[in-house]
Design a protein around this motif. Structure first.
Motif, PDB file in Angstrom:
ATOM      1  N   PRO A 181      52.375  40.675  38.830  1.00 47.56           N
ATOM      2  CA  PRO A 181      50.978  40.241  38.635  1.00 47.56           C
ATOM      3  C   PRO A 181      50.042  40.629  39.768  1.00 47.56           C
ATOM      4  O   PRO A 181      48.906  41.004  39.517  1.00 47.56           O
ATOM      5  CB  PRO A 181      51.116  38.720  38.495  1.00 47.56           C
ATOM      6  N   PRO A 182      50.512  40.565  41.038  1.00 47.87           N
ATOM      7  CA  PRO A 182      49.594  40.969  42.115  1.00 47.87           C
ATOM      8  C   PRO A 182      49.127  42.412  41.991  1.00 47.87           C
ATOM      9  O   PRO A 182      47.976  42.737  42.296  1.00 47.87           O
ATOM     10  CB  PRO A 182      50.416  40.774  43.385  1.00 47.87           C
ATOM     11  N   ALA A 183      50.003  43.291  41.523  1.00 47.33           N
ATOM     12  CA  ALA A 183      49.624  44.690  41.373  1.00 47.33           C
ATOM     13  C   ALA A 183      48.567  44.850  40.295  1.00 47.33           C
ATOM     14  O   ALA A 183      47.589  45.598  40.443  1.00 47.33           O
ATOM     15  CB  ALA A 183      50.855  45.535  41.042  1.00 47.33           C
ATOM     16  N   ILE A 184      48.768  44.138  39.181  1.00 48.08           N
ATOM     17  CA  ILE A 184      47.784  44.201  38.095  1.00 48.08           C
ATOM     18  C   ILE A 184      46.457  43.607  38.547  1.00 48.08           C
ATOM     19  O   ILE A 184      45.388  44.150  38.293  1.00 48.08           O
ATOM     20  CB  ILE A 184      48.309  43.431  36.857  1.00 48.08           C
ATOM     21  N   GLU A 185      46.573  42.482  39.254  1.00 51.27           N
ATOM     22  CA  GLU A 185      45.359  41.827  39.741  1.00 51.27           C
ATOM     23  C   GLU A 185      44.607  42.724  40.715  1.00 51.27           C
ATOM     24  O   GLU A 185      43.378  42.786  40.708  1.00 51.27           O
ATOM     25  CB  GLU A 185      45.740  40.523  40.426  1.00 51.27           C
ATOM     26  N   SER A 186      45.395  43.457  41.533  1.00 53.93           N
ATOM     27  CA  SER A 186      44.767  44.366  42.487  1.00 53.93           C
ATOM     28  C   SER A 186      44.009  45.472  41.767  1.00 53.93           C
ATOM     29  O   SER A 186      42.903  45.860  42.179  1.00 53.93           O
ATOM     30  CB  SER A 186      45.828  44.958  43.408  1.00 53.93           C
ATOM     31  N   THR A 187      44.598  45.976  40.713  1.00 59.33           N
ATOM     32  CA  THR A 187      43.944  47.040  39.935  1.00 59.33           C
ATOM     33  C   THR A 187      42.665  46.540  39.296  1.00 59.33           C
ATOM     34  O   THR A 187      41.624  47.208  39.327  1.00 59.33           O
ATOM     35  CB  THR A 187      44.900  47.555  38.850  1.00 59.33           C
ATOM     36  N   VAL A 188      42.760  45.348  38.710  1.00 59.57           N
ATOM     37  CA  VAL A 188      41.575  44.759  38.090  1.00 59.57           C
ATOM     38  C   VAL A 188      40.487  44.509  39.127  1.00 59.57           C
ATOM     39  O   VAL A 188      39.303  44.775  38.897  1.00 59.57           O
ATOM     40  CB  VAL A 188      41.947  43.440  37.369  1.00 59.57           C
ATOM     41  N   GLN A 189      40.904  44.016  40.294  1.00 62.79           N
ATOM     42  CA  GLN A 189      39.940  43.738  41.361  1.00 62.79           C
ATOM     43  C   GLN A 189      39.242  45.000  41.832  1.00 62.79           C
ATOM     44  O   GLN A 189      38.048  45.000  42.119  1.00 62.79           O
ATOM     45  CB  GLN A 189      40.654  43.063  42.542  1.00 62.79           C
ATOM     46  N   GLU A 190      40.009  46.099  41.858  1.00 62.01           N
ATOM     47  CA  GLU A 190      39.419  47.365  42.264  1.00 62.01           C
ATOM     48  C   GLU A 190      38.361  47.810  41.258  1.00 62.01           C
ATOM     49  O   GLU A 190      37.270  48.280  41.647  1.00 62.01           O
ATOM     50  CB  GLU A 190      40.502  48.436  42.373  1.00 62.01           C
ATOM     51  N   LEU A 191      38.661  47.649  39.978  1.00 61.17           N
ATOM     52  CA  LEU A 191      37.688  48.021  38.946  1.00 61.17           C
ATOM     53  C   LEU A 191      36.433  47.161  39.044  1.00 61.17           C
ATOM     54  O   LEU A 191      35.309  47.646  38.915  1.00 61.17           O
ATOM     55  CB  LEU A 191      38.332  47.875  37.553  1.00 61.17           C
ATOM     56  N   VAL A 192      36.639  45.874  39.286  1.00 61.83           N
ATOM     57  CA  VAL A 192      35.492  44.964  39.428  1.00 61.83           C
ATOM     58  C   VAL A 192      34.663  45.336  40.645  1.00 61.83           C
ATOM     59  O   VAL A 192      33.425  45.341  40.609  1.00 61.83           O
ATOM     60  CB  VAL A 192      35.981  43.507  39.535  1.00 61.83           C
ATOM     61  N   THR A 193      35.353  45.674  41.740  1.00 59.50           N
ATOM     62  CA  THR A 193      34.648  46.047  42.968  1.00 59.50           C
ATOM     63  C   THR A 193      33.814  47.303  42.768  1.00 59.50           C
ATOM     64  O   THR A 193      32.670  47.399  43.231  1.00 59.50           O
ATOM     65  CB  THR A 193      35.650  46.276  44.108  1.00 59.50           C
ATOM     66  N   ILE A 195      26.360  48.302  40.819  1.00 59.09           N
ATOM     67  CA  ILE A 195      25.237  47.379  40.632  1.00 59.09           C
ATOM     68  C   ILE A 195      24.476  47.180  41.941  1.00 59.09           C
ATOM     69  O   ILE A 195      23.241  47.209  41.988  1.00 59.09           O
ATOM     70  CB  ILE A 195      25.742  46.028  40.083  1.00 59.09           C
ATOM     71  N   ASN A 196      25.215  46.997  43.033  1.00 52.38           N
ATOM     72  CA  ASN A 196      24.584  46.801  44.344  1.00 52.38           C
ATOM     73  C   ASN A 196      23.793  48.030  44.767  1.00 52.38           C
ATOM     74  O   ASN A 196      22.738  47.920  45.392  1.00 52.38           O
ATOM     75  CB  ASN A 196      25.643  46.474  45.391  1.00 52.38           C
ATOM     76  N   SER A 197      24.340  49.214  44.429  1.00 55.04           N
ATOM     77  CA  SER A 197      23.634  50.448  44.773  1.00 55.04           C
ATOM     78  C   SER A 197      22.303  50.532  44.035  1.00 55.04           C
ATOM     79  O   SER A 197      21.269  50.863  44.635  1.00 55.04           O
ATOM     80  CB  SER A 197      24.514  51.653  44.419  1.00 55.04           C
ATOM     81  N   LYS A 198      22.301  50.201  42.741  1.00 58.31           N
ATOM     82  CA  LYS A 198      21.063  50.205  41.969  1.00 58.31           C
ATOM     83  C   LYS A 198      20.080  49.172  42.501  1.00 58.31           C
ATOM     84  O   LYS A 198      18.884  49.433  42.612  1.00 58.31           O
ATOM     85  CB  LYS A 198      21.367  49.929  40.492  1.00 58.31           C
ATOM     86  N   THR A 199      20.616  48.009  42.844  1.00 58.85           N
ATOM     87  CA  THR A 199      19.757  46.950  43.388  1.00 58.85           C
ATOM     88  C   THR A 199      19.141  47.379  44.710  1.00 58.85           C
ATOM     89  O   THR A 199      17.962  47.131  44.977  1.00 58.85           O
ATOM     90  CB  THR A 199      20.560  45.666  43.589  1.00 58.85           C
ATOM     91  N   ARG A 200      19.956  48.043  45.531  1.00 62.15           N
ATOM     92  CA  ARG A 200      19.467  48.494  46.836  1.00 62.15           C
ATOM     93  C   ARG A 200      18.349  49.519  46.677  1.00 62.15           C
ATOM     94  O   ARG A 200      17.325  49.450  47.359  1.00 62.15           O
ATOM     95  CB  ARG A 200      20.630  49.081  47.633  1.00 62.15           C
ATOM     96  N   TYR A 201      18.540  50.478  45.766  1.00 63.94           N
ATOM     97  CA  TYR A 201      17.494  51.474  45.521  1.00 63.94           C
ATOM     98  C   TYR A 201      16.221  50.811  44.990  1.00 63.94           C
ATOM     99  O   TYR A 201      15.103  51.204  45.357  1.00 63.94           O
ATOM    100  CB  TYR A 201      17.985  52.518  44.523  1.00 63.94           C
TER     101      TYR A 201
END
Length: 229
Positions: free
Chosen positions: A49-61, A67-73
C-alpha cells in the motif's frame, strides 16, 4: 515510483498486443501476451500500500503544481496590472496638481493685478477730485494708451481738452467735473460740444464714442457722455 509507472505501461502494452494477435487469428501469441499481462497485473496487486499511496501522491502533487503554476502566473498578471493602474493614476494626479497650480498662480497674479489697478484707479480719482497738478502725469502712467489714441484722432487736442477727456474716461459726471474744476455745469456742456466737433461725432448721438480701434483700453470702451448728470 518511476518503476511502478513503467510496469503499468508494460502491462498495458501486453494487453494491447494480446488483443491485436487475437484479432489477426494468432491465438498462440495472444495467449502468451495475455499471460504476461496477467502476471504484471498480479505483481501490481501485490505491491505494498505505501508504494501505491506514493504513486497516487506523486500524481496529486503534479496536479497541484500545475494549479499552483497557473495561480502564480495569474497573480503576476494581477500585480503587473495593479502597478500599471497605479502609475496611470499617479501621472494623472501629478498632471491635475500641476494644472491646478498653474491656475492658482494665474488667479493670484490676476488678483494682484486687479488690486494694483483698483489702487491706481482710486489714486487717479482722488488726484482729479483735488484738481491736483499731478493728475495728468499719474493718469498717463496708469492709462498710457488713452492720450496717444485720442491724438491719433485729433492731433490738435489741447492739454486742457485731454484733461477733460481723462475726467470723462474716469466716468465723472458733468456736475462732478464742474465741482472739481471750479466751473459752471453749462461750461462743461460747452466743452463736450466742442470736443464732439473736434472728434467729428454727430450731434444727434446722445454719447460720444471713439472708434473701437482707438478707444479700447483694458477691455473697456472710452465713452464721453454729453448729458449732464
Amino acid at each position: 515510483m518511476q518503476g511502478t509507472k513503467n510496469i503499468v505501461a508494460l502491462r498495458d502494452l501486453y494487453q494491447s498486443l494480446s488483443k491485436t494477435y487475437s484479432k489477426n487469428g494468432n491465438p498462440d501469441s495472444a495467449k502468451i501476451y495475455l499471460k504476461k499481462f496477467d502476471a504484471i497485473t498480479d505483481t501490481l496487486v501485490s505491491l505494498s500500500p505505501p508504494a501505491i499511496e506514493s504513486t497516487v501522491q506523486e500524481l496529486v502533487t503534479q496536479k497541484e503544481n500545475k494549479i499552483n503554476s497557473k495561480t502564480r502566473y495569474f497573480m503576476y498578471f494581477l500585480y503587473a496590472a495593479a502597478v500599471i493602474v497605479m502609475m496611470f493614476f499617479l501621472v494623472l494626479f501629478r498632471k491635475i496638481r500641476r494644472e491646478r497650480k498653474i491656475v492658482m498662480e494665474k488667479e493670484f497674479e490676476t488678483m494682484i493685478l486687479s488690486q494694483k489697478v483698483n489702487t491706481a484707479f482710486n489714486e487717479v480719482v482722488q488726484l482729479a477730485k483735488k484738481n491736483d497738478p499731478e493728475f495728468l502725469t499719474r493718469f498717463q502712467e496708469v492709462y498710457p494708451n488713452i492720450f496717444p489714441r485720442l491724438l491719433e484722432i485729433e492731433p490738435q487736442l489741447l492739454a486742457s481738452e485731454l484733461k477733460f477727456c481723462a475726467l470723462l474716461f474716469l466716468n465723472f459726471s458733468s456736475k462732478d467735473i464742474a465741482e472739481y474744476t471750479f466751473v459752471k455745469p453749462e461750461s462743461v456742456q460747452t466743452r463736450k460740444n466742442r470736443l464732439r466737433k473736434k472728434l467729428n461725432i454727430s450731434s444727434e448721438e446722445d454719447s460720444l464714442y471713439l472708434d473701437e480701434k482707438y478707444q479700447q483700453q483694458q477691455n473697456s470702451f472710452f465713452v464721453i457722455k454729453t448729458a449732464v448728470k
